[in-house]
Scaffold this motif. Structure first.
Motif, short mmCIF file in Angstrom:
data_model
loop_
_atom_site.label_atom_id
_atom_site.label_comp_id
_atom_site.label_asym_id
_atom_site.label_seq_id
_atom_site.Cartn_x
_atom_site.Cartn_y
_atom_site.Cartn_z
N TRP A 1 -16.97 -2.19 -23.77
CA TRP A 1 -17.85 -2.06 -22.60
C TRP A 1 -17.07 -2.18 -21.29
CZ3 TRP A 1 -22.87 -5.39 -23.74
CH2 TRP A 1 -23.35 -5.07 -25.02
N GLU A 2 -15.92 -1.56 -21.25
CA GLU A 2 -15.12 -1.54 -20.02
C GLU A 2 -15.12 -0.14 -19.44
OE1 GLU A 2 -11.27 -4.21 -20.63
OE2 GLU A 2 -11.79 -3.04 -22.39
N GLN A 3 -15.20 -0.03 -18.13
CA GLN A 3 -15.11 1.26 -17.46
C GLN A 3 -13.99 1.21 -16.43
OE1 GLN A 3 -18.42 4.00 -15.67
NE2 GLN A 3 -17.80 2.64 -14.03
N PHE A 4 -13.19 2.28 -16.42
CA PHE A 4 -12.16 2.46 -15.41
C PHE A 4 -12.49 3.70 -14.60
CE2 PHE A 4 -8.90 -0.49 -16.97
CZ PHE A 4 -9.35 -0.73 -18.26
N ARG A 5 -12.60 3.57 -13.30
CA ARG A 5 -12.73 4.74 -12.42
C ARG A 5 -11.41 4.87 -11.68
NH1 ARG A 5 -18.16 3.86 -9.04
NH2 ARG A 5 -17.52 5.92 -8.28
N ILE A 6 -10.69 5.92 -11.98
CA ILE A 6 -9.32 6.07 -11.48
C ILE A 6 -9.31 7.21 -10.48
CG2 ILE A 6 -6.92 6.46 -12.14
CD1 ILE A 6 -7.69 5.49 -14.98
N ASN A 7 -9.09 6.88 -9.21
CA ASN A 7 -9.17 7.88 -8.16
C ASN A 7 -7.78 8.16 -7.62
OD1 ASN A 7 -9.90 9.28 -5.63
ND2 ASN A 7 -11.96 8.58 -6.12
N GLY A 8 -7.48 9.41 -7.35
CA GLY A 8 -6.17 9.72 -6.81
C GLY A 8 -5.99 11.20 -6.54
N VAL B 1 -14.88 -8.11 -6.91
CA VAL B 1 -16.13 -7.79 -6.21
C VAL B 1 -17.30 -8.01 -7.14
CG1 VAL B 1 -15.00 -6.09 -4.67
CG2 VAL B 1 -16.04 -5.33 -6.83
N ASN B 2 -18.47 -7.99 -6.58
CA ASN B 2 -19.66 -8.15 -7.41
C ASN B 2 -19.93 -6.87 -8.20
OD1 ASN B 2 -20.66 -10.86 -6.72
ND2 ASN B 2 -20.76 -10.01 -4.64
N PRO B 3 -20.41 -7.02 -9.43
CA PRO B 3 -20.62 -5.84 -10.28
C PRO B 3 -21.79 -4.98 -9.79
CG PRO B 3 -21.29 -7.83 -11.44
CD PRO B 3 -20.74 -8.28 -10.12
N ILE C 1 -14.63 -2.29 -14.36
CA ILE C 1 -15.77 -3.16 -14.63
C ILE C 1 -15.83 -3.48 -16.11
CG2 ILE C 1 -17.49 -1.30 -14.84
CD1 ILE C 1 -19.38 -3.22 -13.18
N ASN C 2 -16.10 -4.76 -16.38
CA ASN C 2 -16.25 -5.22 -17.75
C ASN C 2 -17.70 -5.69 -17.90
OD1 ASN C 2 -16.39 -6.95 -20.04
ND2 ASN C 2 -14.14 -7.14 -20.00
N LEU C 3 -18.46 -4.95 -18.68
CA LEU C 3 -19.90 -5.24 -18.77
C LEU C 3 -20.20 -6.39 -19.72
CD1 LEU C 3 -21.31 -1.61 -18.76
CD2 LEU C 3 -21.34 -3.24 -16.89
N LYS C 4 -19.17 -6.85 -20.46
CA LYS C 4 -19.40 -8.03 -21.29
C LYS C 4 -19.24 -9.30 -20.45
CE LYS C 4 -18.65 -6.18 -25.88
NZ LYS C 4 -17.80 -6.02 -27.07
#
Lengths: 186, 186
Positions: free
Chosen positions: B76-83, B184-186, B158-161
């Motif tokens: 349940w992890e999400q990575f948003r990788i911007n570049g 930061v806050n989720p 973000i780690n949703l667990k």
């Protein structure tokens, strides 16, 4: 050729046993001009529940188009659903839409409801003692609860098993809405 | 806090048994001004193999920024990788990049190589007899083979667990590149 809705329903049905199969990626245009992309949970009819304080709300106000990418891990099918996104939030006055927002609120769990009371997404984190809120289960949506509705006008479908790709485009006439399928090379 | 690269490596390792865990969603800005989003296969170091005739090449030439959304279904992890995305194709002259493209070509299967000989993606489909091509396995990349390299400058994790969210931002000075983590806050 089946319609894209039939294809999507079949893919959803065959993946119903996988919780992650309702997780889709929604791309919007960031206010900095760059693409933004995140996972959201699909609910009925391409509705997405979100926090009105999240970045995507500002982005959608700026550029109201989005593309959902939905990949089905077992059938190797991908749907790219492009369209205009409508925001239904606490400022919405249209009676039907106000009702839609209320109904959506009723479908979400107590735990999910609490997140709309939490500090704003992406604001700096501060260690704070947990606060015990009480939420009246029969009360209406919290202020921060927004509903996004994506109205598709193009669907790009690809099946990596059969190597078939179809583009479905919505054609609007004065009286009708017709989805035109075109088979293209993958 | 671990670096985002360590977090990503751990998530990749724990999902190595799931073929679909290397499928990521890449959002770009369409030439029509709308967001575009599709599934691509991650290969080493945020490199993506693609057909130089595909829409995303034109899109990236128009707006060279992209955001990858990578969701890990079990942790349940999400990575948003911007570049910024760089295109390395047959017109590239820089010797190191020409070599990178050659090396990437060598890593792909014979079957994957054939797709670069197929009709252009999204061109109208025509029923045609299959043609038996012969490809010399030791020959260099076909013209249509392009390599995309995304150079990250922000990662939103973000780690949703654990309900933790961290934004990692690249700060460049004259002499250094430093990743700054902010909770930061989720």
């Amino acid at each position: 050729m089946a319609s894209w809705k039939q294809l999507l329903q079949a893919a959803m049905d065959s993946h119903a046993h996988l919780k992650h199969s309702s997780f889709i990626q929604l791309a919007t245009l960031g206010t900095n001009g760059r693409p933004a992309n995140r996972t959201v949970v699909f609910s009925d009819r391409i509705r997405i529940h979100t926090d009105s304080r999240s970045c995507k709300i500002e982005e959608i106000k700026h550029c109201p188009f989005g593309e959902i990418c939905w990949y089905f891990t077992e059938s190797w099918e991908q749907f790219r659903i492009n369209g205009k996104i409508e925001i239904i939030d606490k400022s919405t006055t249209d009676a039907i839409k106000v009702e839609q927002r209320k109904k959506s609120w009723q479908t979400i769990s107590g735990k999910s409801r609490f997140q709309y009371l939490a500090p704003a997404p992406r604001s700096p984190y501060k260690e704070e003692p947990g606060i015990d809120y009480e939420l009246d289960p029969s009360a209406g949506p919290l202020d921060a609860f927004s509903l996004l509705i994506l109205e598709p006008d193009q669907v790009d479908y690809i099946n990596l098993k059969s190597d078939e790709r179809w583009i479905f485009t919505l054609r609007m006439s004065d009286t009708d809405k017709i989805w035109m399928p075109e088979r293209v090379n993958p």
